[in-house]
Design a protein around this motif. Structure first.
Motif, PDB file in Angstrom:
ATOM      1  N   SER A   1       0.833  -1.191   0.000  1.00 28.82           N
ATOM      2  CA  SER A   1       0.000   0.000   0.000  1.00 28.82           C
ATOM      3  C   SER A   1       0.873   1.248   0.000  1.00 28.82           C
ATOM      4  O   SER A   1       2.048   1.190   0.329  1.00 28.82           O
ATOM      5  CB  SER A   1      -0.943  -0.006   1.202  1.00 28.82           C
ATOM      6  OG  SER A   1      -0.216   0.077   2.392  1.00 28.82           O
ATOM      7  N   ARG A   2       0.284   2.347  -0.390  1.00 25.58           N
ATOM      8  CA  ARG A   2       0.955   3.647  -0.358  1.00 25.58           C
ATOM      9  C   ARG A   2       0.260   4.503   0.693  1.00 25.58           C
ATOM     10  O   ARG A   2      -0.848   4.206   1.113  1.00 25.58           O
ATOM     11  CB  ARG A   2       0.860   4.311  -1.733  1.00 25.58           C
ATOM     12  CG  ARG A   2       1.653   3.534  -2.767  1.00 25.58           C
ATOM     13  CD  ARG A   2       1.290   3.879  -4.186  1.00 25.58           C
ATOM     14  NE  ARG A   2       1.415   5.293  -4.498  1.00 25.58           N
ATOM     15  CZ  ARG A   2       0.969   5.815  -5.632  1.00 25.58           C
ATOM     16  NH1 ARG A   2       0.400   5.081  -6.547  1.00 25.58           N
ATOM     17  NH2 ARG A   2       1.098   7.097  -5.876  1.00 25.58           N
ATOM     18  N   THR A   3       0.911   5.569   1.089  1.00 23.13           N
ATOM     19  CA  THR A   3       0.368   6.416   2.147  1.00 23.13           C
ATOM     20  C   THR A   3       0.311   7.868   1.684  1.00 23.13           C
ATOM     21  O   THR A   3       1.293   8.396   1.177  1.00 23.13           O
ATOM     22  CB  THR A   3       1.228   6.316   3.423  1.00 23.13           C
ATOM     23  OG1 THR A   3       1.307   4.948   3.816  1.00 23.13           O
ATOM     24  CG2 THR A   3       0.633   7.132   4.550  1.00 23.13           C
ATOM     25  N   LEU A  32      -3.294   8.425   5.395  1.00 20.73           N
ATOM     26  CA  LEU A  32      -4.303   7.604   4.739  1.00 20.73           C
ATOM     27  C   LEU A  32      -3.599   6.576   3.865  1.00 20.73           C
ATOM     28  O   LEU A  32      -2.702   6.933   3.093  1.00 20.73           O
ATOM     29  CB  LEU A  32      -5.210   8.460   3.850  1.00 20.73           C
ATOM     30  CG  LEU A  32      -6.244   9.325   4.554  1.00 20.73           C
ATOM     31  CD1 LEU A  32      -5.602  10.545   5.160  1.00 20.73           C
ATOM     32  CD2 LEU A  32      -7.312   9.733   3.580  1.00 20.73           C
ATOM     33  N   THR A  33      -4.003   5.331   3.963  1.00 20.86           N
ATOM     34  CA  THR A  33      -3.416   4.300   3.122  1.00 20.86           C
ATOM     35  C   THR A  33      -4.376   3.977   1.984  1.00 20.86           C
ATOM     36  O   THR A  33      -5.598   4.063   2.132  1.00 20.86           O
ATOM     37  CB  THR A  33      -3.116   3.014   3.925  1.00 20.86           C
ATOM     38  OG1 THR A  33      -4.315   2.524   4.505  1.00 20.86           O
ATOM     39  CG2 THR A  33      -2.090   3.280   5.008  1.00 20.86           C
ATOM     40  N   ILE A  58       2.961  12.002  -0.687  1.00 22.25           N
ATOM     41  CA  ILE A  58       2.700  10.586  -0.883  1.00 22.25           C
ATOM     42  C   ILE A  58       3.960   9.820  -0.518  1.00 22.25           C
ATOM     43  O   ILE A  58       5.051  10.150  -0.981  1.00 22.25           O
ATOM     44  CB  ILE A  58       2.290  10.289  -2.332  1.00 22.25           C
ATOM     45  CG1 ILE A  58       0.991  11.027  -2.651  1.00 22.25           C
ATOM     46  CG2 ILE A  58       2.146   8.787  -2.563  1.00 22.25           C
ATOM     47  CD1 ILE A  58       0.589  10.984  -4.097  1.00 22.25           C
ATOM     48  N   GLN A  59       3.800   8.799   0.319  1.00 15.29           N
ATOM     49  CA  GLN A  59       4.923   7.951   0.719  1.00 15.29           C
ATOM     50  C   GLN A  59       4.765   6.599   0.045  1.00 15.29           C
ATOM     51  O   GLN A  59       3.716   5.970   0.147  1.00 15.29           O
ATOM     52  CB  GLN A  59       4.949   7.760   2.236  1.00 15.29           C
ATOM     53  CG  GLN A  59       5.218   9.016   3.004  1.00 15.29           C
ATOM     54  CD  GLN A  59       5.186   8.797   4.508  1.00 15.29           C
ATOM     55  OE1 GLN A  59       4.671   7.802   4.986  1.00 15.29           O
ATOM     56  NE2 GLN A  59       5.734   9.735   5.247  1.00 15.29           N
ATOM     57  N   GLU A  60       5.808   6.187  -0.629  1.00 11.59           N
ATOM     58  CA  GLU A  60       5.828   4.868  -1.250  1.00 11.59           C
ATOM     59  C   GLU A  60       6.228   3.841  -0.201  1.00 11.59           C
ATOM     60  O   GLU A  60       6.892   4.177   0.786  1.00 11.59           O
ATOM     61  CB  GLU A  60       6.836   4.848  -2.413  1.00 11.59           C
ATOM     62  CG  GLU A  60       6.508   5.820  -3.536  1.00 11.59           C
ATOM     63  CD  GLU A  60       5.221   5.507  -4.266  1.00 11.59           C
ATOM     64  OE1 GLU A  60       4.834   4.332  -4.341  1.00 11.59           O
ATOM     65  OE2 GLU A  60       4.586   6.455  -4.757  1.00 11.59           O
ATOM     66  N   PRO A  61       5.855   2.576  -0.382  1.00 10.59           N
ATOM     67  CA  PRO A  61       6.250   1.560   0.603  1.00 10.59           C
ATOM     68  C   PRO A  61       7.764   1.374   0.623  1.00 10.59           C
ATOM     69  O   PRO A  61       8.431   1.526  -0.393  1.00 10.59           O
ATOM     70  CB  PRO A  61       5.547   0.293   0.123  1.00 10.59           C
ATOM     71  CG  PRO A  61       5.192   0.542  -1.294  1.00 10.59           C
ATOM     72  CD  PRO A  61       5.088   2.027  -1.474  1.00 10.59           C
TER      73      PRO A  61
END
Length: 74
Positions: A1-3, A32-33, A58-61
Motif C-alpha cells: 500500500s501507499r500512504t 491515509l493508506t 505521498i509515501q511509497e512503501p
C-alpha cells in the motif's frame, strides 16, 4: 500500500474519502493508506474537495516491506 500524508489547517476527525483508510492521526496530520496499484489522484482530489489542506505528500512503501511481503507469501 501507499500512504497519503495530509496536513490539515486545523485538527479534524479522521478523514473519510473513497478508496483510502485512515491509518493514523496526530493533531492536524493524518495518514491515509490506499492500494499501491491505485492512482493517488482521486484520493487527493477527494481530500482537497472536502477538507482545508495545508500540505500533503505521498509515501511509497519501503523496499524492505515489499521484500518481506513477497517472501511471506511463499
Amino acid at each position: 500500500s501507499r500512504t497519503l500524508v495530509v496536513d490539515l489547517v486545523d485538527e479534524a476527525p479522521p478523514i473519510e474519502v473513497p478508496g483510502a483508510a485512515v491509518a493514523r492521526v496526530e493533531g492536524p496530520r493524518q495518514w491515509l493508506t490506499f492500494p499501491a496499484g491505485a492512482s493517488a489522484a482521486p484520493v487527493v482530489a477527494a481530500v482537497a474537495a472536502s477538507y482545508d489542506v495545508a500540505d500533503l505528500s505521498i509515501q511509497e512503501p519501503d523496499i524492505e516491506e515489499v521484500i518481506r511481503q513477497i517472501y511471506s507469501r511463499g
